[in-house]
Design a protein around this motif. Structure first.
Motif, PDB file in Angstrom:
ATOM      1  N   GLY A 141       0.781  -1.220   0.000  1.00 23.05           N
ATOM      2  CA  GLY A 141       0.000   0.000   0.000  1.00 23.05           C
ATOM      3  C   GLY A 141       0.816   1.274   0.000  1.00 23.05           C
ATOM      4  O   GLY A 141       0.282   2.351  -0.283  1.00 23.05           O
ATOM      5  N   LEU A 142       2.102   1.198   0.300  1.00 19.21           N
ATOM      6  CA  LEU A 142       2.939   2.388   0.381  1.00 19.21           C
ATOM      7  C   LEU A 142       3.479   2.834  -0.971  1.00 19.21           C
ATOM      8  O   LEU A 142       3.949   3.963  -1.099  1.00 19.21           O
ATOM      9  N   GLY A 143       3.415   1.955  -1.981  1.00 14.41           N
ATOM     10  CA  GLY A 143       4.091   2.254  -3.236  1.00 14.41           C
ATOM     11  C   GLY A 143       3.239   2.863  -4.323  1.00 14.41           C
ATOM     12  O   GLY A 143       3.715   3.070  -5.443  1.00 14.41           O
ATOM     13  N   TYR A 144       1.973   3.175  -4.029  1.00 18.34           N
ATOM     14  CA  TYR A 144       1.100   3.761  -5.046  1.00 18.34           C
ATOM     15  C   TYR A 144       1.282   5.273  -5.106  1.00 18.34           C
ATOM     16  O   TYR A 144       1.410   5.934  -4.075  1.00 18.34           O
ATOM     17  N   VAL A 145       1.250   5.826  -6.318  1.00 21.29           N
ATOM     18  CA  VAL A 145       1.452   7.264  -6.457  1.00 21.29           C
ATOM     19  C   VAL A 145       0.148   8.045  -6.302  1.00 21.29           C
ATOM     20  O   VAL A 145       0.177   9.217  -5.929  1.00 21.29           O
ATOM     21  N   MET A 146      -0.982   7.418  -6.583  1.00 17.93           N
ATOM     22  CA  MET A 146      -2.268   8.111  -6.480  1.00 17.93           C
ATOM     23  C   MET A 146      -2.837   7.962  -5.073  1.00 17.93           C
ATOM     24  O   MET A 146      -2.441   7.094  -4.302  1.00 17.93           O
ATOM     25  N   ALA A 147      -3.822   8.816  -4.750  1.00 14.32           N
ATOM     26  CA  ALA A 147      -4.428   8.830  -3.418  1.00 14.32           C
ATOM     27  C   ALA A 147      -5.138   7.509  -3.125  1.00 14.32           C
ATOM     28  O   ALA A 147      -5.725   6.894  -4.027  1.00 14.32           O
ATOM     29  N   PRO A 148      -5.125   7.060  -1.882  1.00 18.87           N
ATOM     30  CA  PRO A 148      -5.763   5.787  -1.528  1.00 18.87           C
ATOM     31  C   PRO A 148      -7.235   5.714  -1.900  1.00 18.87           C
ATOM     32  O   PRO A 148      -7.698   4.678  -2.387  1.00 18.87           O
ATOM     33  N   GLU A 149      -7.994   6.801  -1.709  1.00 16.52           N
ATOM     34  CA  GLU A 149      -9.413   6.742  -2.044  1.00 16.52           C
ATOM     35  C   GLU A 149      -9.623   6.594  -3.545  1.00 16.52           C
ATOM     36  O   GLU A 149     -10.602   5.993  -3.993  1.00 16.52           O
ATOM     37  N   TRP A 150      -8.703   7.105  -4.332  1.00 13.82           N
ATOM     38  CA  TRP A 150      -8.773   6.936  -5.789  1.00 13.82           C
ATOM     39  C   TRP A 150      -8.436   5.492  -6.171  1.00 13.82           C
ATOM     40  O   TRP A 150      -9.119   4.881  -6.991  1.00 13.82           O
ATOM     41  N   ILE A 151      -7.393   4.928  -5.566  1.00 17.08           N
ATOM     42  CA  ILE A 151      -7.047   3.519  -5.803  1.00 17.08           C
ATOM     43  C   ILE A 151      -8.225   2.621  -5.447  1.00 17.08           C
ATOM     44  O   ILE A 151      -8.572   1.685  -6.182  1.00 17.08           O
ATOM     45  N   ASN A 152      -8.876   2.899  -4.312  1.00 17.83           N
ATOM     46  CA  ASN A 152     -10.025   2.087  -3.899  1.00 17.83           C
ATOM     47  C   ASN A 152     -11.171   2.195  -4.898  1.00 17.83           C
ATOM     48  O   ASN A 152     -11.883   1.219  -5.146  1.00 17.83           O
ATOM     49  N   MET A 153     -11.365   3.385  -5.489  1.00 20.07           N
ATOM     50  CA  MET A 153     -12.398   3.536  -6.505  1.00 20.07           C
ATOM     51  C   MET A 153     -12.095   2.659  -7.720  1.00 20.07           C
ATOM     52  O   MET A 153     -12.982   1.987  -8.242  1.00 20.07           O
ATOM     53  N   ILE A 154     -10.834   2.661  -8.163  1.00 23.56           N
ATOM     54  CA  ILE A 154     -10.447   1.830  -9.302  1.00 23.56           C
ATOM     55  C   ILE A 154     -10.753   0.371  -9.000  1.00 23.56           C
ATOM     56  O   ILE A 154     -11.333  -0.350  -9.814  1.00 23.56           O
ATOM     57  N   GLN A 155     -10.369  -0.057  -7.836  1.00 24.27           N
ATOM     58  CA  GLN A 155     -10.568  -1.464  -7.477  1.00 24.27           C
ATOM     59  C   GLN A 155     -12.048  -1.805  -7.381  1.00 24.27           C
ATOM     60  O   GLN A 155     -12.460  -2.897  -7.787  1.00 24.27           O
ATOM     61  N   ARG A 156     -12.871  -0.892  -6.867  1.00 27.73           N
ATOM     62  CA  ARG A 156     -14.307  -1.181  -6.780  1.00 27.73           C
ATOM     63  C   ARG A 156     -14.915  -1.320  -8.168  1.00 27.73           C
ATOM     64  O   ARG A 156     -15.750  -2.193  -8.398  1.00 27.73           O
ATOM     65  N   THR A 157     -14.532  -0.439  -9.102  1.00 31.19           N
ATOM     66  CA  THR A 157     -15.125  -0.532 -10.440  1.00 31.19           C
ATOM     67  C   THR A 157     -14.719  -1.826 -11.130  1.00 31.19           C
ATOM     68  O   THR A 157     -15.519  -2.422 -11.858  1.00 31.19           O
ATOM     69  N   GLN A 158     -13.492  -2.288 -10.911  1.00 28.34           N
ATOM     70  CA  GLN A 158     -13.015  -3.444 -11.659  1.00 28.34           C
ATOM     71  C   GLN A 158     -13.228  -4.769 -10.943  1.00 28.34           C
ATOM     72  O   GLN A 158     -13.387  -5.803 -11.591  1.00 28.34           O
ATOM     73  N   THR A 159     -13.229  -4.775  -9.620  1.00 27.24           N
ATOM     74  CA  THR A 159     -13.302  -6.049  -8.894  1.00 27.24           C
ATOM     75  C   THR A 159     -14.582  -6.187  -8.084  1.00 27.24           C
ATOM     76  O   THR A 159     -14.734  -7.146  -7.333  1.00 27.24           O
ATOM     77  N   GLY A 160     -15.515  -5.248  -8.229  1.00 26.56           N
ATOM     78  CA  GLY A 160     -16.729  -5.271  -7.415  1.00 26.56           C
ATOM     79  C   GLY A 160     -17.586  -6.504  -7.590  1.00 26.56           C
ATOM     80  O   GLY A 160     -18.365  -6.849  -6.702  1.00 26.56           O
ATOM     81  N   SER A 161     -17.459  -7.187  -8.717  1.00 23.10           N
ATOM     82  CA  SER A 161     -18.284  -8.381  -8.943  1.00 23.10           C
ATOM     83  C   SER A 161     -17.670  -9.645  -8.356  1.00 23.10           C
ATOM     84  O   SER A 161     -18.270 -10.715  -8.433  1.00 23.10           O
ATOM     85  N   LEU A 162     -16.488  -9.538  -7.767  1.00 15.94           N
ATOM     86  CA  LEU A 162     -15.840 -10.709  -7.176  1.00 15.94           C
ATOM     87  C   LEU A 162     -16.468 -11.046  -5.821  1.00 15.94           C
ATOM     88  O   LEU A 162     -17.054 -10.190  -5.173  1.00 15.94           O
ATOM     89  N   PRO A 163     -16.296 -12.295  -5.373  1.00 12.11           N
ATOM     90  CA  PRO A 163     -16.696 -12.619  -3.990  1.00 12.11           C
ATOM     91  C   PRO A 163     -15.902 -11.765  -3.000  1.00 12.11           C
ATOM     92  O   PRO A 163     -14.883 -11.171  -3.343  1.00 12.11           O
TER      93      PRO A 163
END
Length: 203
Positions: A141-163
């Motif tokens: 989690g320390l190596g991302y250049v973008m803000a954490p809330e933005w990273i979480n948004m990306i992950q929700r859009t792409q992985t939201g259908s996973l268990p």
């Protein structure tokens, strides 16, 4: 973006669904089906795709050929978007501008693949360009250049259908995780996100 979750769905036959939304007094509909679970004795086909730069949008030939092959499941292995894929400059700040910069590209992915995504299970996981990086050494989690809330948004859009994640505890800076197991068609698939936890070799 909206996430719909259902439970108690029988897998022996396809179940049609319809999404309705209203905009400026007009109703719009999107139809699809939850596919019947392939029987264990049948063959199982998995379609794999990654690294769509967007130059051939909307990928008509590839979508047509994939539809003909009629895979049981889809796996988009990362780089569903690239930073400059739609000729719109990359925006990193402010955060709202960065959201719109990403979502304009993400909608292009959805428009490309919607006819195959609407009626079969899919695994979609982000990679480096999805999070506006040329490479990822996530360093828990320390190596991302973008803000954490933005990273979480990306992950929700792409992985939201996973268990749900196997271990839902976030990594550093509150960045969420999505690694999980997906049971389908008599098989168990491990969904991994190793790059989030790797540190740079120089460290």
């Amino acid at each position: 973006t909206f996430l719909f979750r259902g439970s108690g769905i029988e897998a022996d036959e396809a179940i049609p669904y319809r999404v309705k939304y209203t905009l400026r007094g007009s109703n719009y509909f999107w139809h699809g089906a939850i596919r019947a679970n392939p029987r264990p004795e049948n063959k199982f086909t998995l379609a794999v795709s990654n690294c769509d730069h967007g130059e051939l949008f909307p990928q008509g030939t590839m979508v047509r050929n994939l539809t003909i092959q009629d895979p049981d499941m889809l796996f988009f292995a990362g780089d569903q978007i690239y930073e400059n894929m739609d000729k719109v400059r990359i925006v990193r700040q402010p955060l709202e501008g960065a959201r719109l910069s990403y979502l304009s590209k993400w909608y292009q992915f959805g428009l490309t693949w919607r006819t195959v995504l609407k009626d079969r299970p899919s695994v979609i996981i982000p990679d480096d360009h999805d999070v506006f990086m040329g490479n990822i050494w996530g360093d828990a989690g320390l190596g991302y250049v973008m803000a954490p809330e933005w990273i979480n948004m990306i992950q929700r859009t792409q992985t939201g259908s996973l268990p749900d994640p196997a271990d839902p505890r976030p990594v550093e800076r509150g960045i969420e995780v999505y690694f999980t197991a997906l049971d389908y068609a008599g098989m168990s698939f491990a969904v991994m996100e190793d790059r989030k936890f790797k540190s740079e070799p120089k460290n």
